[in-house]
Enzyme design. Structure first.
Site, short mmCIF file in Angstrom:
data_model
loop_
_atom_site.label_atom_id
_atom_site.label_comp_id
_atom_site.label_asym_id
_atom_site.label_seq_id
_atom_site.Cartn_x
_atom_site.Cartn_y
_atom_site.Cartn_z
N LYS A 53 0.84 -1.21 0.00
CA LYS A 53 0.00 0.00 0.00
C LYS A 53 0.87 1.25 0.00
O LYS A 53 0.60 2.21 -0.73
CB LYS A 53 -0.94 0.00 1.21
CG LYS A 53 -2.08 -1.02 1.06
CD LYS A 53 -2.87 -1.22 2.35
CE LYS A 53 -3.91 -2.32 2.18
NZ LYS A 53 -4.62 -2.67 3.42
N GLN A 97 -4.34 -1.08 9.75
CA GLN A 97 -4.32 -2.42 9.14
C GLN A 97 -4.96 -3.44 10.09
O GLN A 97 -4.59 -3.54 11.26
CB GLN A 97 -2.86 -2.82 8.82
CG GLN A 97 -2.72 -4.16 8.11
CD GLN A 97 -3.36 -4.18 6.71
OE1 GLN A 97 -3.27 -3.22 5.96
NE2 GLN A 97 -4.00 -5.28 6.38
N ASP A 120 -10.89 3.60 4.20
CA ASP A 120 -11.24 2.19 4.03
C ASP A 120 -12.75 2.02 3.90
O ASP A 120 -13.23 0.96 3.48
CB ASP A 120 -10.74 1.37 5.24
CG ASP A 120 -9.44 0.64 4.95
OD1 ASP A 120 -9.18 0.35 3.76
OD2 ASP A 120 -8.70 0.35 5.90
#
Ligand code: NAP
Length: 294
Positions: A53, A97, A120
């Site tokens: 990422k 994460q 997200d």
């Protein structure tokens, strides 16, 4: 006739080139989109996702603020870092994460993220807005799947779509996005799961089958009608002594036989995966644009 294989890497590269241009334009105005990244613990899979990422961010010109914390980090310290990022104007998106190490409360951490920086798309505020059709950050994997379909020339409007899997990160939000009354929706959607009676009866009716079960061979050739579009979200490790790592990755679809019947199919790897990261970049750039009302 064999299916056309949808090249997720190629579609993602096109999208990333578009984002790179948008970032360059923002930079001319003195704005550098920033992503705050938080990784707690040293789970190898999470580490490699985060590295991928951050590399992708760098590639399109997004600044990433990397925070790697020990597994012993307290809930209070983690929440304090999220709150600091919430008020940092250089940070447009916050990525925590998952999964977090045992003992940390994931939902409390996700709730602490400012919904305006929730790139997200997991905050209940964004989930709710998406559901009622308001502007929201869309979760990356479902949004990536929709972009993959549209950019491959697949018609979603009016299609019968069968999704296998009802998780909060793939199946449920994807079903929701596909039934919206808008340009990326207007499909008729069936969502299947482990309690579904006779899965094949459903998948055989589908114009588009989307497999997100996390089990190899969930979708076999007899379960798919001739000419169907088949999207494979699954990522499964299969032991393979011929590989250096001792395993290879496969999806949920029995690829070769199914591709003999399908019109379009995504491979694993190289299908949905590259799109997921790309949509995270997309949301971060969107957030930077919204912050300055571009
Ligand atoms: P998950 O939370 O484990 O959910 C799996 C879903 O599939 C559940 O709803 C389960 O039903 C259903 N299911 C499992 N086996 C089934 C079967 N035999 N028949 C019908 N339904 C079945 O998984 P997830 O997080 O959504 O992820 C799914 C897969 O996608 C995983 O392989 C994951 O690694 C992959 N993934 C890939 C990406 C990417 O970017 N490529 C992103 C996210 C996920 P129940 O609800 O009844 O248990």
């Amino acid at each position: 006739m064999a299916a056309q294989v949808i090249d997720g890497k190629q579609v993602a590269a096109t999208l990333r080139a578009e984002l790179k241009e948008q970032v360059a334009k923002l930079k001319q105005k003195g704005i550098v989109p920033g992503l705050g990244v938080i990784l707690v613990g040293d789970d190898p899979a999470s580490k490699s996702y985060i590295t991928a990422k951050e590399r992708a961010c760098e590639d399109v010109g997004i600044y990433s603020d990397d925070n790697r914390l020990p597994a012993s980090t307290s809930q209070e310290d983690l929440l304090a870092l999220v709150k600091k990022m919430n008020t940092n104007p250089k940070i447009n998106g916050i990525l925590v994460q998952l999964p977090l190490p045992e003992g940390l409360d994931e939902s409390e951490v996700l709730l602490a993220i400012d919904p305006a920086k929730d790139v997200d798309g997991f905050h209940p505020m964004n989930v709710g807005k998406m559901m009622v059709g308001e502007e929201a950050f869309l979760p990356c994997t479902p949004h990536g799947i929709i972009q993959l379909l549209l950019r491959s020339g697949v018609t979603i409007e009016g299609a019968n779509v069968v999704i296998v899997g009802r998780s909060n990160i793939v199946g449920k939000p994807l079903a929701n996005m596909l039934i919206q009354k808008n340009a990326t929706g207007n499909a008729t959607v069936t969502v299947c799961h482990t309690r579904t009676k006779n899965l094949a009866e459903h998948t055989r009716q589908a114009d588009i089958v989307i497999a997100a079960a996390g089990r190899p061979n969930t979708i076999t050739a007899d379960m798919v009608r001739q000419g169907a579009v088949v999207i494979d979200v699954g990522v499964n490790r299969i032991e393979d002594a011929t590989k250096k790592k001792g395993y290879r990755l496969v999806g949920d679809v029995d690829f070769e036989p199914v591709s003999e019947k399908a019109s379009f199919i995504t491979p694993v790897p190289g299908g949905v995966g590259p799109m997921t990261i790309t949509m995270l970049l997309y949301n971060t750039v969107e957030s930077a644009k919204r912050a300055v009302k571009v």
